[in-house]
Design an enzyme around this catalytic site. Structure first.
Site, PDB file in Angstrom:
ATOM      1  N   GLU A 430      53.740  61.045  34.207  1.00 58.12           N
ATOM      2  CA  GLU A 430      53.730  59.954  34.977  1.00 58.12           C
ATOM      3  C   GLU A 430      53.868  58.712  34.317  1.00 58.12           C
ATOM      4  O   GLU A 430      53.266  57.840  34.602  1.00 58.12           O
ATOM      5  CB  GLU A 430      52.879  60.191  35.962  1.00 58.12           C
ATOM      6  CG  GLU A 430      53.202  61.321  36.989  1.00 58.12           C
ATOM      7  CD  GLU A 430      52.415  61.535  38.378  1.00 58.12           C
ATOM      8  OE1 GLU A 430      52.115  60.588  39.092  1.00 58.12           O
ATOM      9  OE2 GLU A 430      52.220  62.552  38.818  1.00 58.12           O
TER      10      GLU A 430
HETATM   11  C1  FAD Z   1      52.026  69.571  31.884  1.00 58.80           C
HETATM   12  C2  FAD Z   1      52.992  68.786  32.228  1.00 58.80           C
HETATM   13  C3  FAD Z   1      53.702  68.645  33.632  1.00 58.80           C
HETATM   14  C4  FAD Z   1      54.899  67.775  33.665  1.00 58.80           C
HETATM   15  N1  FAD Z   1      55.562  67.672  34.962  1.00 58.80           N
HETATM   16  C5  FAD Z   1      56.573  67.146  35.155  1.00 58.80           C
HETATM   17  C6  FAD Z   1      57.283  67.002  36.153  1.00 58.80           C
HETATM   18  O1  FAD Z   1      56.921  67.640  37.326  1.00 58.80           O
HETATM   19  N2  FAD Z   1      58.809  66.458  36.288  1.00 58.80           N
HETATM   20  C7  FAD Z   1      59.404  65.825  35.274  1.00 58.80           C
HETATM   21  O2  FAD Z   1      60.367  65.563  35.265  1.00 58.80           O
HETATM   22  N3  FAD Z   1      58.493  65.881  33.971  1.00 58.80           N
HETATM   23  C8  FAD Z   1      57.455  66.629  34.073  1.00 58.80           C
HETATM   24  N4  FAD Z   1      56.727  66.435  32.868  1.00 58.80           N
HETATM   25  C9  FAD Z   1      57.292  65.844  31.480  1.00 58.80           C
HETATM   26  C10 FAD Z   1      56.428  64.448  31.262  1.00 58.80           C
HETATM   27  O3  FAD Z   1      56.462  63.531  32.305  1.00 58.80           O
HETATM   28  C11 FAD Z   1      56.678  64.107  29.860  1.00 58.80           C
HETATM   29  O4  FAD Z   1      56.144  64.658  28.907  1.00 58.80           O
HETATM   30  C12 FAD Z   1      56.642  62.403  29.668  1.00 58.80           C
HETATM   31  O5  FAD Z   1      57.584  61.809  30.515  1.00 58.80           O
HETATM   32  C13 FAD Z   1      56.810  62.300  28.079  1.00 58.80           C
HETATM   33  O6  FAD Z   1      57.879  62.884  27.534  1.00 58.80           O
HETATM   34  P1  FAD Z   1      57.829  63.616  26.171  1.00 58.80           P
HETATM   35  O7  FAD Z   1      56.819  64.512  26.346  1.00 58.80           O
HETATM   36  O8  FAD Z   1      59.319  64.214  25.892  1.00 58.80           O
HETATM   37  O9  FAD Z   1      57.599  62.978  25.231  1.00 58.80           O
HETATM   38  P2  FAD Z   1      58.557  61.705  24.363  1.00 58.80           P
HETATM   39  O10 FAD Z   1      59.298  60.805  25.442  1.00 58.80           O
HETATM   40  O11 FAD Z   1      59.385  62.465  23.607  1.00 58.80           O
HETATM   41  O12 FAD Z   1      57.431  60.788  23.607  1.00 58.80           O
HETATM   42  C14 FAD Z   1      56.553  61.354  22.680  1.00 58.80           C
HETATM   43  C15 FAD Z   1      55.562  60.388  22.295  1.00 58.80           C
HETATM   44  O13 FAD Z   1      56.309  58.965  22.006  1.00 58.80           O
HETATM   45  C16 FAD Z   1      55.811  57.926  22.673  1.00 58.80           C
HETATM   46  N5  FAD Z   1      56.860  57.140  22.842  1.00 58.80           N
HETATM   47  C17 FAD Z   1      57.992  57.696  23.607  1.00 58.80           C
HETATM   48  N6  FAD Z   1      58.858  56.520  23.643  1.00 58.80           N
HETATM   49  C18 FAD Z   1      58.164  55.469  22.738  1.00 58.80           C
HETATM   50  C19 FAD Z   1      58.635  54.011  22.619  1.00 58.80           C
HETATM   51  N7  FAD Z   1      59.822  53.554  23.088  1.00 58.80           N
HETATM   52  N8  FAD Z   1      57.669  53.330  22.199  1.00 58.80           N
HETATM   53  C20 FAD Z   1      56.377  53.722  21.902  1.00 58.80           C
HETATM   54  N9  FAD Z   1      56.249  54.931  21.972  1.00 58.80           N
HETATM   55  C21 FAD Z   1      56.984  55.867  22.641  1.00 58.80           C
HETATM   56  C22 FAD Z   1      55.252  58.538  23.949  1.00 58.80           C
HETATM   57  O14 FAD Z   1      54.518  57.916  24.419  1.00 58.80           O
HETATM   58  C23 FAD Z   1      54.733  59.944  23.509  1.00 58.80           C
HETATM   59  O15 FAD Z   1      53.414  59.647  22.901  1.00 58.80           O
HETATM   60  C24 FAD Z   1      55.621  67.248  32.594  1.00 58.80           C
HETATM   61  C25 FAD Z   1      54.811  67.511  31.173  1.00 58.80           C
HETATM   62  C26 FAD Z   1      53.895  68.347  31.049  1.00 58.80           C
HETATM   63  C27 FAD Z   1      53.350  68.388  29.715  1.00 58.80           C
END
Ligand code: FAD
Length: 632
Positions: A430
């Site tokens: 979120e």
């Molecule tokens: C248990 C769980 C439940 C979830 N439930 C849902 C759900 O119900 N629906 C849904 O749609 N998604 C869901 N998600 C997805 C969740 O919202 C994402 O994991 C989250 O948005 C981060 O995306 P990512 O993991 O791909 O990380 P990425 O976006 O790949 O980011 C990786 C890291 O880089 C950092 N980062 C990324 N972009 C930048 C930037 N521009 N500048 C600085 N730092 C940056 C991030 O903060 C993170 O630390 C869930 C994930 C988990 C693990």
């Protein structure tokens, strides 16, 4: 369109930014938290602290009492963790008391309760079990109820809200394998059929919470681009999808370090026909639907963190009082006492921020609380993590031991190990901490971009930029001196002992406004790339919001609205919060001036370029350090 100069960005960056910018809300009304970055403390927006009305308390009480009873008598969180399943009777019972439709209006089958009562429910859930919290939160903070309440047509509301209010589980599917924090590159598509009455969805969504149990979900998909000024612009659209539609398949259930009973899965869509009538908010408005839903949705995690932190304080105090080492209860050793005090301060601050923001929503459902909610999420999830980590440290080895193992040894089980596994995700989903920093920074800069953005925008003709410079000059000629003027005014009638705290907050907000302006002057458009600078500025604003919310709430409690809170105790707590905020804010200002940012940036670039290989020896046992070692 935004006033951000995107001309020097890569195509991908520009597209991501422009899409997000287009989805930003109507920001004409500056919020209280937004004002802090401009040196303005609009006390009239938050004073007196908007306490919950007796009528609203009465409306929520029967449900909250029953919820608390079920959580106490029927939920065994350790068993849920061990089994990786929530017992069906618990889900059924929660549905029967209306826990799946807390904010859905009564005439549509819900309880019709306020945001404040919803936050109280989240607090109770957060104190009991993170899996249940996630189930109910993904269902109604981001699943079908909230977007439909905000953007649904009357027909959609009548069709779906009674179903989900009764307990048909819903979910929200945005994330994909290559699409995390940045949705612009979304691959799931929704193509209209020739008559435009149906769309056909193809793609795969990752980590969809509740996806394996849901009957109906919200899916974000790319619909055909629209052409704006001769250029194609991507459009993301939100669809309500019935999970029993042919072509919808839950490919796998995902498992995590914590939240072991999360019903989270990969959901695949193969030629899934969805009626156009199931589009939420209009074609191309999907990101707006998602971002707006998340604005209030984001309050659930910090509200649940309050419950978790309260539980942590209970466990930490029990242990700190009874465990004796080195001739005294460990709580009397300063290093442990410090952790207890920080935990107490964090609980009060987070709860005050959440209650204030929830009250602003209840007062005006269209209030601009984007910054406040994001600050609550940022502050609450970080404080929640610190609380669990410190409680684990206070319990020493027992903190690291599983509850089952403690029970097997004959000790009272305290599941801090589970709390740690379950709560780590709060800093990621979120809106991760990093994304919250970027989001808040964008909002903090907004008034300046409106006034001076055109001056810096190299896409505009010189004449337009010169005219913009004149206009901006006029604004800053008045505004800039104003943030240097002494300002100690506090709201009339405030508890006298609290006046110095709010006077400080006001001065500190002016200093913050000057600092932000100086950073803009120093870095120009490059400020956008200085994430660490912006992050510190955002953290100062967040500290000020936390301090202000806590002080105003203490004022309301002291004035007797709640006789359970003795005056001296509240004043002591506010003194602690004030000193802590001052020290943190001073440190952040110091770090803005002197830091390791450039050195670390250079080092990280070298690491990404494949240098410093000695730090990653392929065979640590055999490889030698690159420097000669001294002979013994
Ligand atoms: C248990 C769980 C439940 C979830 N439930 C849902 C759900 O119900 N629906 C849904 O749609 N998604 C869901 N998600 C997805 C969740 O919202 C994402 O994991 C989250 O948005 C981060 O995306 P990512 O993991 O791909 O990380 P990425 O976006 O790949 O980011 C990786 C890291 O880089 C950092 N980062 C990324 N972009 C930048 C930037 N521009 N500048 C600085 N730092 C940056 C991030 O903060 C993170 O630390 C869930 C994930 C988990 C693990």
């Amino acid at each position: 369109m935004s006033n951000i100069d995107t001309s020097k960005m890569s195509a991908g960056q520009r597209e991501a930014l422009e899409l997000t910018e287009a989805a930003r809300g109507n920001d004409e009304d500056r919020s209280f938290a937004g004002g802090l970055f401009m040196g303005r403390c609009a006390w009239d927006q938050v004073y007196p602290f908007p306490e919950q009305s007796p009528a609203d308390i009465e409306a929520g009480q029967p449900f909250l009492t029953e919820l608390a009873r079920i959580l106490r008598d029927e939920v065994d969180a350790d068993q849920i963790d061990a089994d990786g399943e929530i017992p069906e009777p618990v889900i059924q019972h929660l549905a029967a008391i209306g826990a799946f439709g807390i904010k859905i209006p009564k005439h549509l089958g819900g309880l019709g309760l306020s945001q404040t009562n919803y936050c109280h429910a989240a607090r109770l859930l957060g104190a009991t079990d993170a899996n249940l919290t996630a189930l109910l939160s993904a269902h109604q903070s981001i699943g079908v109820p909230q977007p439909l309440k905000l953007f649904g047509t009357e027909e959609q509301q009548r069709k779906f809200l009674p179903r989900v209010a009764k307990g048909e589980i819903s979910a929200f599917a945005l994330t994909e394998t290559d699409v995390g924090s940045d949705p612009a590159r979304m691959k799931t598509t929704a193509e209209p059929e020739a008559d435009g009455r149906h769309y056909v969805i193809n793609g795969e969504k990752l980590w969809c919470t509740n996806g394996t149990k849901a009957g109906v979900i919200i899916v974000m998909a790319r619909t055909p681009d629209e052409v704006v000024n001769g250029k194609p612009r991507r459009r993301i659209t939100a669809f309500i999808v019935e999970m029993n539609t042919p072509g919808v398949e839950v490919v796998t259930r995902c498992r995590f370090m914590g939240l072991r009973a999360l019903y989270n899965g990969v959901v695949r869509f193969t030629n899934v026909r969805v009626p156009a009538a199931n589009i939420v908010g209009g074609v191309g408005r999907g990101l707006k639907v998602a971002l707006t839903t998340l604005n209030t949705g984001r309050l659930t995690i910090p509200a649940a963190c309050v419950g978790l932190m309260q539980k942590c304080l209970d466990h930490a105090l029990d242990w700190a009082e009874t465990r004796e080492q080195w001739g005294a209860p460990i709580g009397k050793h300063a290093a442990i006492g410090e952790k207890l005090a920080q935990l107490a301060a964090d609980i009060f601050a987070t709860e005050s921020m959440v209650l204030l923001t929830a009250a602003l929503v209840d007062r005006d459902p269209h209030a601009d609380i984007r910054l406040e909610a994001a600050m609550c999420k940022l502050y609450g999830s970080e404080a929640g993590w610190r609380a669990v980590d410190d409680t684990l440290q206070i319990r020493g080895g027992r903190g690291y031991e599983t509850a089952a193992s403690q029970r097997a040894r004959g000790e009272t089980p305290v599941p801090v190990e589970r709390y740690l596994r379950d709560s780590r995700i709060n800093r990621i989903f979120e809106g991760s901490t990093e994304i919250m920093h970027l989001f808040l920074a964008r909002e903090a800069l907004d008034p300046h971009l409106k006034v001076a953005g055109a001056v810096l925008d190299t896409r505009l003709p010189l004449g337009k930029r010169a005219a913009a410079a004149m206009k901006a000059g006029g604004f800053y000629a008045l505004w800039y001196p104003s943030v240097w003027l002494p300002a100690n005014g506090t709201p009339a009638g405030l508890t006298p002992e609290l006046a110095p705290v709010l006077a400080y907050a006001r001065r500190a907000s002016r200093r913050l406004a000057r600092t932000l302006f100086h950073a803009m002057a120093l870095h120009g458009p490059a400020l956008e790339k200085r994430q660490l600078t912006l992050g510190r500025i955002v953290d100062i604003g967040t500290e000020l919001f936390a301090l202000t919310a806590s002080t105003l709430r203490a004022d309301a409690l002291i004035k007797g609205l709640c006789p359970n809170h003795p005056r001296e105790e509240l004043l002591r707590l506010v003194v602690c919060l004030h000193r802590r905020a001052r020290l943190r804010i001073d440190a952040l200002h110091r770090d803005l001036a002197t830091n390791t940012d450039d050195a670390h940036h250079a080092l990280s670039r070298e690491l990404l370029d494949g240098r410093h290989t000695y730090l990653r020896p392929k065979d640590p046992g055999l490889s030698r350090p690159p420097f000669p070692t001294a002979k013994a």
